[in-house]
Scaffold this motif. Structure first.
Motif, PDB file in Angstrom:
ATOM      1  N   LEU A  86      20.592  53.607  74.708  1.00 35.11           N
ATOM      2  CA  LEU A  86      19.652  52.491  74.614  1.00 35.11           C
ATOM      3  C   LEU A  86      20.455  51.206  74.466  1.00 35.11           C
ATOM      4  CD1 LEU A  86      18.100  55.082  73.382  1.00 35.11           C
ATOM      5  CD2 LEU A  86      16.478  53.389  72.548  1.00 35.11           C
ATOM      6  N   ALA A  87      20.387  50.355  75.482  1.00 35.73           N
ATOM      7  CA  ALA A  87      21.069  49.064  75.459  1.00 35.73           C
ATOM      8  C   ALA A  87      20.059  47.988  75.087  1.00 35.73           C
ATOM      9  CB  ALA A  87      21.693  48.775  76.818  1.00 35.73           C
ATOM     10  N   LEU A  88      20.265  47.354  73.940  1.00 32.09           N
ATOM     11  CA  LEU A  88      19.347  46.335  73.460  1.00 32.09           C
ATOM     12  C   LEU A  88      19.963  44.953  73.632  1.00 32.09           C
ATOM     13  CD1 LEU A  88      18.223  48.051  70.120  1.00 32.09           C
ATOM     14  CD2 LEU A  88      17.167  48.209  72.390  1.00 32.09           C
ATOM     15  N   PRO A  89      19.149  43.935  73.888  1.00 32.49           N
ATOM     16  CA  PRO A  89      19.685  42.579  74.067  1.00 32.49           C
ATOM     17  C   PRO A  89      20.326  42.050  72.786  1.00 32.49           C
ATOM     18  CG  PRO A  89      17.281  42.538  73.974  1.00 32.49           C
ATOM     19  CD  PRO A  89      17.672  43.975  74.052  1.00 32.49           C
ATOM     20  N   ALA A  90      21.240  41.110  72.949  1.00 28.65           N
ATOM     21  CA  ALA A  90      21.949  40.533  71.807  1.00 28.65           C
ATOM     22  C   ALA A  90      20.998  39.869  70.828  1.00 28.65           C
ATOM     23  CB  ALA A  90      22.993  39.530  72.286  1.00 28.65           C
ATOM     24  N   ALA A  91      19.859  39.404  71.304  1.00 23.64           N
ATOM     25  CA  ALA A  91      18.900  38.713  70.441  1.00 23.64           C
ATOM     26  C   ALA A  91      18.003  39.661  69.645  1.00 23.64           C
ATOM     27  CB  ALA A  91      18.029  37.793  71.292  1.00 23.64           C
ATOM     28  N   THR A  92      18.226  40.959  69.756  1.00 23.08           N
ATOM     29  CA  THR A  92      17.424  41.940  69.019  1.00 23.08           C
ATOM     30  C   THR A  92      17.442  41.617  67.521  1.00 23.08           C
ATOM     31  OG1 THR A  92      17.858  43.675  70.637  1.00 23.08           O
ATOM     32  CG2 THR A  92      17.213  44.391  68.430  1.00 23.08           C
ATOM     33  N   THR A  93      16.288  41.693  66.879  1.00 25.75           N
ATOM     34  CA  THR A  93      16.196  41.409  65.444  1.00 25.75           C
ATOM     35  C   THR A  93      16.456  42.681  64.633  1.00 25.75           C
ATOM     36  OG1 THR A  93      13.835  41.911  65.321  1.00 25.75           O
ATOM     37  CG2 THR A  93      14.462  39.652  65.919  1.00 25.75           C
ATOM     38  N   GLY A 120      26.165  42.328  65.412  1.00 22.84           N
ATOM     39  CA  GLY A 120      25.842  40.904  65.415  1.00 22.84           C
ATOM     40  C   GLY A 120      25.561  40.417  64.005  1.00 22.84           C
ATOM     41  N   ASP A 121      26.013  39.214  63.703  1.00 22.87           N
ATOM     42  CA  ASP A 121      25.887  38.679  62.346  1.00 22.87           C
ATOM     43  C   ASP A 121      24.444  38.444  61.913  1.00 22.87           C
ATOM     44  OD1 ASP A 121      28.627  38.718  62.157  1.00 22.87           O
ATOM     45  OD2 ASP A 121      28.868  36.591  62.686  1.00 22.87           O
ATOM     46  N   HIS A 122      23.538  38.283  62.875  1.00 24.44           N
ATOM     47  CA  HIS A 122      22.147  38.001  62.512  1.00 24.44           C
ATOM     48  C   HIS A 122      21.369  39.261  62.116  1.00 24.44           C
ATOM     49  CE1 HIS A 122      21.909  39.385  66.643  1.00 24.44           C
ATOM     50  NE2 HIS A 122      20.600  39.498  66.529  1.00 24.44           N
ATOM     51  N   ILE A 123      21.991  40.415  62.259  1.00 21.66           N
ATOM     52  CA  ILE A 123      21.327  41.681  61.955  1.00 21.66           C
ATOM     53  C   ILE A 123      21.842  42.237  60.633  1.00 21.66           C
ATOM     54  CG2 ILE A 123      21.131  44.109  62.670  1.00 21.66           C
ATOM     55  CD1 ILE A 123      21.023  43.180  65.539  1.00 21.66           C
ATOM     56  N   ASP A 124      20.945  42.765  59.826  1.00 21.98           N
ATOM     57  CA  ASP A 124      21.301  43.452  58.587  1.00 21.98           C
ATOM     58  C   ASP A 124      21.764  44.863  58.964  1.00 21.98           C
ATOM     59  OD1 ASP A 124      21.426  44.850  56.186  1.00 21.98           O
ATOM     60  OD2 ASP A 124      19.606  43.955  55.371  1.00 21.98           O
ATOM     61  N   GLU A 125      23.082  45.018  59.115  1.00 24.98           N
ATOM     62  CA  GLU A 125      23.623  46.280  59.607  1.00 24.98           C
ATOM     63  C   GLU A 125      23.309  47.437  58.670  1.00 24.98           C
ATOM     64  OE1 GLU A 125      27.577  46.997  61.957  1.00 24.98           O
ATOM     65  OE2 GLU A 125      28.049  47.129  59.814  1.00 24.98           O
ATOM     66  N   ARG A 126      23.362  47.190  57.355  1.00 24.17           N
ATOM     67  CA  ARG A 126      23.072  48.272  56.414  1.00 24.17           C
ATOM     68  C   ARG A 126      21.630  48.739  56.543  1.00 24.17           C
ATOM     69  NH1 ARG A 126      24.823  52.441  55.187  1.00 24.17           N
ATOM     70  NH2 ARG A 126      26.818  51.350  55.261  1.00 24.17           N
ATOM     71  N   ALA A 127      20.698  47.817  56.712  1.00 23.31           N
ATOM     72  CA  ALA A 127      19.304  48.206  56.905  1.00 23.31           C
ATOM     73  C   ALA A 127      19.149  49.048  58.171  1.00 23.31           C
ATOM     74  CB  ALA A 127      18.412  46.969  56.981  1.00 23.31           C
ATOM     75  N   ALA A 128      19.895  48.681  59.206  1.00 19.88           N
ATOM     76  CA  ALA A 128      19.833  49.450  60.451  1.00 19.88           C
ATOM     77  C   ALA A 128      20.388  50.857  60.246  1.00 19.88           C
ATOM     78  CB  ALA A 128      20.609  48.716  61.542  1.00 19.88           C
ATOM     79  N   PHE A 129      21.534  50.967  59.588  1.00 15.43           N
ATOM     80  CA  PHE A 129      22.108  52.285  59.343  1.00 15.43           C
ATOM     81  C   PHE A 129      21.129  53.171  58.564  1.00 15.43           C
ATOM     82  CE2 PHE A 129      26.728  50.591  59.526  1.00 15.43           C
ATOM     83  CZ  PHE A 129      26.810  50.893  60.874  1.00 15.43           C
ATOM     84  N   GLU A 130      20.478  52.585  57.566  1.00 19.08           N
ATOM     85  CA  GLU A 130      19.598  53.374  56.713  1.00 19.08           C
ATOM     86  C   GLU A 130      18.325  53.809  57.429  1.00 19.08           C
ATOM     87  OE1 GLU A 130      20.676  54.628  53.879  1.00 19.08           O
ATOM     88  OE2 GLU A 130      22.496  53.554  54.468  1.00 19.08           O
TER      89      GLU A 130
END
Length: 312
Positions: A86-93, A120-130
């Motif tokens: 799944l390739a998501l755009p850079a602007a993905t929230t 990307g810095d605008h994304i909460d990476e930890r929230a995504a991992f969880e």
């Protein structure tokens, strides 16, 4: 294929090694792991009619990340593992990414999930991992996976630390009672590899960018794991004679975190860059994907973890 060299506890002594350090060939070991994984995947597919499936998620078009994901997809194909990308755009929230990962977690045809980072810095990476279900966290990035690994419970290890432990095991490196210095404290490399070394009864010291007199710590280390992302930070003169050196760094120009030429003159074993830790990272990812599929698809041969727990 030539056998891997054997390293005994006497290798980790204070006496200097004879000649240059032997190479820990991660590429050769990774081929063996992938061959075993492919056999397991084929048997699982034969028994259940479903191939193990790894879903990869990439946000944006970072060239290095695109290349890395493509490499993983190719290795999946060779190992008999289905891949879904799944390739998501850079602007993905953050919310959009979390929703995507939760949907994959709920999809019974997907057995493992890999979120390629950075996102990307605008994304909460930890929230995504969880948002990744623990039973599908084959990259070992969730808090649940870290806790399970730290307490020796069933789960998935972070892939690079898992690959490092397999390399040490393949060379019969006895870790019990040895001084291990980990240079780096990232959540997916430095911290987990230290916990895995501790589980094998090593005495572990974490060093990092604010460590005073790093060289002094390194000169006492029987085992060095470099995972800080700074080219040639660790000099050959910093290495204790006879030490085992694992360089998990990868910087521009195929350069690791260790001054390879200098360190090789003093160490007993050392990983090359490239060809050391890197191939093992992908091999463990594939192995853990099949582990996950075995557990999700029902009874069969007992699923194995990438790194067996300490017997004590």
């Amino acid at each position: 294929m030539s056998p891997l060299p054997t390293v005994t506890s006497s290798t980790l002594s204070a006496s200097p090694p004879t000649g240059r350090a032997r190479l820990m060939d991660g590429a050769a070991l990774a081929r063996r792991v992938v061959e075993e994984t492919a056999a397991r995947a084929a048997e699982l597919t034969r028994r259940t009619g479903a191939a193990p499936c790894l879903a990869t998620v990439l946000v944006g078009e970072d060239p290095a990340s695109v290349t890395y994901v493509r490499m993983k997809q190719n290795r999946c194909t060779k190992a008999g593992i289905a891949s879904r990308h799944l390739a998501l755009p850079a602007a993905t929230t953050t919310r959009e990414l979390v929703d995507t990962l939760r949907a994959l977690s709920e999809d019974p045809t997907v057995h493992g999930i890999l979120l390629q980072h950075p996102v990307g810095d605008h994304i909460d990476e930890r929230a995504a991992f969880e948002a990744i279900a623990p039973e599908k966290d084959v990259d070992g990035v969730t808090l649940s996976s870290f806790a399970a690994m730290s307490f020796g419970r069933p789960g998935f290890v972070s892939c690079t630390p898992g690959g490092i432990m397999r390399l040490l095991d393949a060379h019969d490196v006895d870790l019990a009672g040895k001084n291990a210095v980990v240079v780096g404290r990232s959540a997916i490399l430095g911290k987990p590899v230290g916990m895995l070394l501790l589980a094998r009864d090593a005495t572990v010291t974490y060093c990092h960018s604010r460590t005073a007199d790093l060289s002094a710590h390194l000169r006492e280390a029987d085992v060095v794991v470099a995972a800080v992302g700074r080219p040639r930070l660790i000099r050959g003169a910093d290495i204790k004679p006879g030490a085992v050196v694992v360089d998990a760094g990868y910087n521009a120009g195929n350069v690791g975190d260790v001054d390879f030429d200098g360190a090789r003159e003093r160490a007993s074993l050392i990983t090359p860059v490239p060809g050391g830790v890197g191939p093992m990272t992908i091999a463990v990812l594939l192995a853990q994907t099949v582990d996950a599929a075995e557990r999700q698809l029902g009874p069969g041969p007992r699923a194995r973890t990438a790194v067996p727990p300490s017997p004590r």
